[in-house]
Write a protein that holds these residues in place. Structure first.
Motif, mmCIF file in Angstrom:
data_model
loop_
_atom_site.group_PDB
_atom_site.id
_atom_site.type_symbol
_atom_site.label_atom_id
_atom_site.label_comp_id
_atom_site.label_asym_id
_atom_site.label_seq_id
_atom_site.Cartn_x
_atom_site.Cartn_y
_atom_site.Cartn_z
ATOM 1 N N UNK A 1 19.140 44.579 -35.753
ATOM 2 C CA UNK A 1 18.483 45.400 -34.740
ATOM 3 C C UNK A 1 16.971 45.412 -34.885
ATOM 4 N N UNK A 2 16.480 45.601 -36.077
ATOM 5 C CA UNK A 2 15.025 45.693 -36.277
ATOM 6 C C UNK A 2 14.329 44.408 -35.842
ATOM 7 N N UNK A 3 14.917 43.276 -36.184
ATOM 8 C CA UNK A 3 14.341 41.990 -35.798
ATOM 9 C C UNK A 3 14.378 41.811 -34.278
ATOM 10 N N UNK A 4 15.472 42.213 -33.678
ATOM 11 C CA UNK A 4 15.639 42.110 -32.225
ATOM 12 C C UNK A 4 14.636 43.008 -31.508
ATOM 13 N N UNK A 5 14.498 44.219 -31.950
ATOM 14 C CA UNK A 5 13.558 45.147 -31.332
ATOM 15 C C UNK A 5 12.127 44.633 -31.452
ATOM 16 N N UNK A 6 11.773 44.127 -32.613
ATOM 17 C CA UNK A 6 10.421 43.597 -32.809
ATOM 18 C C UNK A 6 10.179 42.376 -31.918
ATOM 19 N N UNK A 7 11.210 41.566 -31.739
ATOM 20 C CA UNK A 7 11.088 40.360 -30.926
ATOM 21 C C UNK A 7 10.737 40.692 -29.480
ATOM 22 N N UNK A 8 11.362 41.717 -28.936
ATOM 23 C CA UNK A 8 11.188 42.060 -27.521
ATOM 24 C C UNK A 8 10.165 43.170 -27.286
ATOM 25 N N UNK A 9 9.523 43.632 -28.326
ATOM 26 C CA UNK A 9 8.730 44.866 -28.244
ATOM 27 C C UNK A 9 7.619 44.809 -27.209
ATOM 28 N N UNK A 10 6.900 43.687 -27.111
ATOM 29 C CA UNK A 10 5.776 43.635 -26.172
ATOM 30 C C UNK A 10 6.253 43.811 -24.729
ATOM 31 N N UNK A 11 7.371 43.169 -24.386
ATOM 32 C CA UNK A 11 7.869 43.273 -23.015
ATOM 33 C C UNK A 11 8.462 44.654 -22.756
ATOM 34 N N UNK A 12 9.255 45.166 -23.688
ATOM 35 C CA UNK A 12 9.939 46.441 -23.483
ATOM 36 C C UNK A 12 8.949 47.601 -23.412
ATOM 37 N N UNK A 13 7.971 47.623 -24.298
ATOM 38 C CA UNK A 13 7.121 48.795 -24.435
ATOM 39 C C UNK A 13 5.714 48.648 -23.851
ATOM 40 N N UNK A 14 5.271 47.408 -23.599
ATOM 41 C CA UNK A 14 3.870 47.215 -23.190
ATOM 42 C C UNK A 14 3.739 46.329 -21.956
ATOM 43 N N UNK A 15 4.803 46.219 -21.176
ATOM 44 C CA UNK A 15 4.800 45.289 -20.060
ATOM 45 C C UNK A 15 3.672 45.522 -19.056
ATOM 46 N N UNK A 16 3.326 46.749 -18.670
ATOM 47 C CA UNK A 16 2.240 46.924 -17.695
ATOM 48 C C UNK A 16 0.933 46.262 -18.123
ATOM 49 N N UNK A 17 0.682 46.210 -19.415
ATOM 50 C CA UNK A 17 -0.542 45.564 -19.912
ATOM 51 C C UNK A 17 -0.376 44.062 -20.056
ATOM 52 N N UNK A 18 0.868 43.600 -20.120
ATOM 53 C CA UNK A 18 1.158 42.197 -20.387
ATOM 54 C C UNK A 18 1.471 41.409 -19.122
ATOM 55 N N UNK A 19 1.956 42.096 -18.088
ATOM 56 C CA UNK A 19 2.525 41.425 -16.921
ATOM 57 C C UNK A 19 1.557 40.458 -16.246
ATOM 58 N N UNK A 20 0.317 40.861 -16.073
ATOM 59 C CA UNK A 20 -0.638 40.018 -15.358
ATOM 60 C C UNK A 20 -0.869 38.687 -16.059
ATOM 61 N N UNK A 21 -0.773 38.686 -17.387
ATOM 62 C CA UNK A 21 -0.985 37.450 -18.137
ATOM 63 C C UNK A 21 0.266 36.581 -18.164
ATOM 64 N N UNK A 22 1.427 37.197 -18.333
ATOM 65 C CA UNK A 22 2.675 36.429 -18.381
ATOM 66 C C UNK A 22 3.048 35.911 -17.001
ATOM 67 N N UNK A 23 2.832 36.731 -15.972
ATOM 68 C CA UNK A 23 3.192 36.361 -14.605
ATOM 69 C C UNK A 23 2.002 35.795 -13.833
ATOM 70 N N UNK A 24 1.180 35.029 -14.518
ATOM 71 C CA UNK A 24 0.023 34.463 -13.859
ATOM 72 C C UNK A 24 -0.303 33.078 -14.372
ATOM 73 N N UNK A 25 -1.383 32.471 -13.878
ATOM 74 C CA UNK A 25 -1.810 31.149 -14.341
ATOM 75 C C UNK A 25 -2.467 31.243 -15.707
ATOM 76 N N UNK A 26 -2.756 30.098 -16.283
ATOM 77 C CA UNK A 26 -3.477 30.051 -17.550
ATOM 78 C C UNK A 26 -4.878 30.593 -17.327
ATOM 79 N N UNK A 27 -5.240 31.622 -18.092
ATOM 80 C CA UNK A 27 -6.515 32.299 -17.874
ATOM 81 C C UNK A 27 -6.919 33.039 -19.141
ATOM 82 N N UNK A 28 -8.138 33.534 -19.172
ATOM 83 C CA UNK A 28 -8.551 34.401 -20.276
ATOM 84 C C UNK A 28 -7.713 35.672 -20.183
#
Length: 475
Positions: free
Chosen positions: A116-143
């Protein structure tokens, strides 16, 4: 004849998102569709028997609420409703209870045990921080907007699925992981194959894997109503062969794969750019079946009946072997099968007391092989008696998938293989891949970043790029 600021060709999710983004910016737009029915991959039809409504392409939509654009649209005001299953995902096994992916991350403690701990850590950015991550993951290569966060996600995403699987001690966890990453339609030992598993798994815990009430067509209908309320116009039954057959326009957006783009006359594309499109690579295809059923699918583990999607393939090793075989041009006797049972959660899909089933497996690109027996044997493996519930079926091989929707070249529903060479720089090697060599023509399809899925972000970024290029200040 009326002149439009922009014409968008193709009414799939990315065509709609481009059209809506441009309409919201104040442009006059026309959405052109070659079929007599709107929606592209978001269509629902009576494919088997009267009264049984089947999603022709996509049926479950893990990325819809993860999309920064679609999630912000007021589509509920236009009749769109979703149903969430008890479990986003179930993964039955031969000699053990099914692995059930719960919406709550905390409930995975009992499912995964020491992993469980490994699984939770693996998905943590998407599960807990997606609003901050979405623009970069769902976009073109950019800064990156959030460099450290994107770096944490990227290091995991760039790893091969096979490498990540070695972090897990339990066979059950590795099997669950295999089912998630195999959505990417690549051999699981390739770099970058973990990315799709991180996003799909994270979305399952964050927003579930929703099913549209009434079928995927309901998404198309809601987008249509919203777009027309904004003043957008739609033209059906107009297959684009020559740009000069379109009404007058300033900008043109093509929700097409590179192969289709190359077939359109009058685009005035430079030779070097055309050569890049000619080199664009496609991945595996799919073979799909829809069933009219007399009863719910009789899974050996009945908890699977409460899952939006069921991954049928067994262990990590089994699924990895199946995907490698399909990639190398041959069919495995026990293919990885994605199965959905929408009528369990949406009674409008079938007559009272009856049900529908939906499934596909990955096949060699362009295959014409009939995989009905292989798929139904896999379902019987985990749901003995399934064949006894079949009242009717409809099948489409990889070539038939392309005939239905030419964007699915060779049956490739992802719009081209999403390996490291084509993850962000697709369909051309460019930091702005939505642009073509003609400054008035843009590509909006899943052959641009971020690729396949009902999220609309390819079309959104294409429209946003065009607005920056041609309109200032940006609305």
């Amino acid at each position: 004849m009326k002149k439009y600021d922009a014409i968008i060709v193709g009414s799939g999710p990315n065509g709609f998102s481009a059209a809506i983004r441009l309409q919201l910016a104040g442009l006059s737009t026309l959405l052109v569709e070659g079929s007599d029915k709107i929606g592209g991959g978001m269509r629902t039809s009576e494919l088997t028997l009267s009264g049984y409504h089947h999603d022709v392409c996509s049926a479950v939509h893990p990325m819809f609420f993860g999309s920064p654009f679609f999630d912000a649209l007021p589509l509920a005001d236009h009749g769109l409703k979703f149903m969430e299953a008890k479990y986003p995902l179930a993964h039955p096994l031969d000699d053990a209870p099914a692995v059930l992916l719960h919406r709550s991350m905390e409930e995975m403690t009992d499912v995964l045990g020491q992993d469980f701990s490994e699984y939770q850590a693996l998905l943590s950015e998407v599960v807990y921080k997606w609003p901050s991550l979405a623009a970069d993951v769902f976009g073109p290569l950019q800064v990156p907007h959030h460099p450290l966060l994107m770096a944490e996600f990227g290091l995991k995403a760039l790893a091969s699925a096979s490498y990540i699987a070695k972090r897990f001690e339990r066979m059950e966890t590795r099997a669950l992981w295999a089912g998630l990453v195999a959505h990417g339609m690549q051999p699981l030992d390739r770099l970058g194959t973990s990315a799709i598993g991180l996003v799909l798994g994270g979305m399952a815990h964050r927003s579930g894997w929703p099913i549209a009430i009434g079928g995927s067509q309901a998404i198309s209908d809601a987008l249509t109503a919203y777009y027309q309320d904004l003043g957008g116009e739609i033209l059906l039954n107009h297959w684009l062969e020559d740009v000069r057959d379109l009404p007058q326009h300033e900008l043109l957006f093509l929700n097409m794969s590179p192969r289709q783009v190359l077939q359109v006359k009058g685009l005035d594309l430079k030779l070097g750019y055309r050569k890049q499109l000619e080199k664009y690579r496609y991945g595996m295809g799919v073979f799909k079946i829809d069933w009219a059923l007399s009863d719910p699918t009789p899974f050996r583990d009945l908890a699977c009946q409460q899952a939006a999607t069921v991954h049928l393939g067994g262990t990590f090793e089994d699924i990895a072997a199946s995907e490698l075989d399909a990639f190398r041009g041959r069919m495995n006797a026990k293919p990885y099968v994605l199965f959905s049972q929408p009528s369990v959660f949406d009674s409008s899909r079938a007559p009272a007391g009856k049900h529908t089933g939906w499934a596909y497996c990955h096949v060699p690109l362009g295959s014409e092989q009939d995989c009905t027996e292989l798929i139904e044997r896999q379902i019987e493996r985990f749901a003995p008696g399934f064949r006894d519930t079949i009242l009717g079926r409809s099948t489409m091989n990889a070539q038939q998938m392309e005939s239905y929707n030419p964007n699915y070249v060779g049956g490739d529903i992802s719009g081209g293989i999403m390996d490291l060479g084509q993850m962000f720089t697709r369909p051309s090697f460019s930091l702005t891949p939505y642009r073509t060599s003609n400054p008035k023509v843009y590509i909006t399809s899943s052959s641009t970043p971020p690729g396949g899925g009902v999220h609309g972000m390819c079309g959104y970024h294409a429209a946003h790029t065009a607005l920056k290029d041609h309109y200032s200040p940006l609305k």
